[in-house]
Motif scaffolding. Structure first.
Motif, mmCIF file in Angstrom:
data_model
loop_
_atom_site.group_PDB
_atom_site.id
_atom_site.type_symbol
_atom_site.label_atom_id
_atom_site.label_comp_id
_atom_site.label_asym_id
_atom_site.label_seq_id
_atom_site.Cartn_x
_atom_site.Cartn_y
_atom_site.Cartn_z
ATOM 1 N N VAL A 62 0.869 -1.184 0.000
ATOM 2 C CA VAL A 62 0.000 0.000 0.000
ATOM 3 C C VAL A 62 0.897 1.222 0.000
ATOM 4 N N ASP A 63 0.525 2.258 -0.721
ATOM 5 C CA ASP A 63 1.296 3.504 -0.678
ATOM 6 C C ASP A 63 0.367 4.686 -0.936
ATOM 7 N N ALA A 64 0.743 5.834 -0.446
ATOM 8 C CA ALA A 64 -0.030 7.054 -0.702
ATOM 9 C C ALA A 64 0.922 8.232 -0.798
ATOM 10 N N HIS A 65 0.609 9.182 -1.659
ATOM 11 C CA HIS A 65 1.389 10.414 -1.746
ATOM 12 C C HIS A 65 0.439 11.601 -1.815
ATOM 13 N N ARG A 66 0.898 12.711 -1.262
ATOM 14 C CA ARG A 66 0.126 13.945 -1.202
ATOM 15 C C ARG A 66 0.277 14.719 -2.519
ATOM 16 N N TRP B 293 3.892 2.008 -8.409
ATOM 17 C CA TRP B 293 5.067 1.119 -8.385
ATOM 18 C C TRP B 293 5.614 0.946 -6.965
ATOM 19 N N HIS B 294 5.464 1.973 -6.107
ATOM 20 C CA HIS B 294 5.918 1.803 -4.715
ATOM 21 C C HIS B 294 5.100 0.701 -4.040
ATOM 22 N N ALA B 295 3.779 0.713 -4.269
ATOM 23 C CA ALA B 295 2.933 -0.339 -3.689
ATOM 24 C C ALA B 295 3.339 -1.698 -4.261
#
Ligand code: MG
Length: 380
Positions: free
Chosen positions: A229-233, A263-265
């Motif tokens: 899982v990943d998130a960016h602002r 891709w980070h996830a």
């Protein structure tokens, strides 16, 4: 109380009849040496020493992939090579000595051998009975005698030792040459024992041995599923990068690297399936070298880890969660880029998108999130 393993990989492999020494050749896509290193690491052995042929440190380093080991240069004989390895493990209280040419090692056997030494054994090794009749024959094939098979056992490696007894036995053995480390301890009157060996620990000696071992080991694979899982602002900018594709947008994504949440996830999903931590551990955000980095590098790293572990990526599935930008028009390009980097066909790669119906931080378009699943099959 710590354990150390010395892997003797100093042979030139002439008998197995190929140009590169057998310990560096590939077995099911993974260097022979790496199989043993992985088994010792999985068993929790703290120090792993690889004794390589003189001048072959680079070859040994390459065969290790992402595994950690201390490299030590070997000597003219196996005994010299073990002595060189012993010099690097002065602090351990249990020492295992293993031949790199036996890659079918399992962590369970390593743990069992260590436990026997901790329970008081001086020297213990896996062994198998000899089912065949043993004959002597001359070069023409004429049988000249029969050996008594009763009680005969084939000694395998790793052989595990109480460190003090092993160091003392090697010191007392002076210049004698041994083909087996149990014999060094026995020569000094130490008690040596066998436990049940494993046919998969067969030594690669002849050219056909590697193929036979591959057949024995290839059936033992497990399917592992990892998730990420990943998130960016969102922040100032005119595009976002998702699954390797630049998409024009009225804002950008804020992150230390290129902030490719998809891709980070996916990297975290791959690391999860391999049991190798998370992206932050491999690429610390505090490290300036990853500032603005193209996430393709992170993905390549995860793919390399999978290859080193003998794993095969079966399928990946990425879900991007945002209100905007619209993912649909870019989905095929994202699939194609991801498949290209992973070396997979398109039908093994899925990219999907959803919104949160304007609820929460994603609904308010404060940022964008991604979730990924990776299915790998890898050696058991
Ligand atoms: Mg990220």
């Amino acid at each position: 109380m710590s354990t150390a393993a010395i892997i003797v990989a100093a042979g030139r492999g002439a008998r197995a009849g190929a140009d590169i020494p057998k310990q560096y050749r590939l077995l099911l896509g993974r260097p022979v040496l790496a199989w043993s290193v992985a088994a010792f690491a999985e068993a929790g052995v703290e120090t792993i020493v690889v004794v390589h042929p003189p001048g072959a440190a680079e070859q040994a380093r390459a065969a290790l992939g992402d595994h950690n080991a201390i490299l030590v240069e070997g000597g003219a004989t196996r005994t010299d090579s073990v002595r060189a390895g012993l010099g690097a493990v002065q602090d351990a209280d249990v020492i295992l000595i293993h031949d790199a040419a036996r890659p079918g090692l399992k962590a369970t056997l390593v743990r069992d051998l260590i436990a026997r030494v901790r329970q008081g054994a001086v020297a213990v090794a896996p062994g198998l009975p000899v089912p065949d009749t043993l004959l002597r024959a001359d070069e023409s094939g004429r049988v000249t005698g029969e050996l008594d098979r009763a009680g005969a056992m084939r000694a395998q490696t790793p052989q595990a030792f109480a460190a003090a007894a092993l160091h003392a036995a090697y010191a007392a053995a002076a210049d004698a040459i041994f083909t087996d480390d149990l014999a060094v301890v026995r020569a000094q009157g130490g008690e040596t024992r066998l436990i049940a060996g494993d046919p998969r620990l067969m030594k690669i000696t002849y050219p056909e041995d590697a193929a036979m071992l591959e057949r024995m080991l290839s059936g033992e694979r497990i399917v592992c599923v990892g998730n990420g899982v990943d998130a960016h602002r969102f922040g100032p900018g005119d595009h976002v990068t998702l699954c390797g594709v630049q998409i024009p947008h009225d804002r950008g994504l804020v992150g230390h690297s290129d902030a490719d949440a998809g891709w980070h996830a996916l990297v975290d999903a791959l690391l999860g399936a391999l049991g190798q931590g998370d992206i932050g551990a491999h690429f610390p955000p505090s490290d300036p070298q990853w500032k603005g980095a193209d996430s393709e590098r992170f993905l390549h790293h995860a793919v390399n880890l999978a290859t080193t572990a003998g794993a095969r990526i079966v399928h990946v599935d990425i879900t991007l969660i945002c209100e905007r930008p619209k993912i649909g028009p870019h989905r095929d390009a994202m699939r194609a880029r991801t498949a290209e980097v992973l070396g997979l066909s398109l039908d093994r790669v899925s990219v999907k998108a959803t919104t949160t119906e304007r609820m929460g931080f994603l609904g308010r378009e404060e940022g964008l999130a991604a979730q990924a699943t990776a299915t790998l099959d890898r050696p058991a």
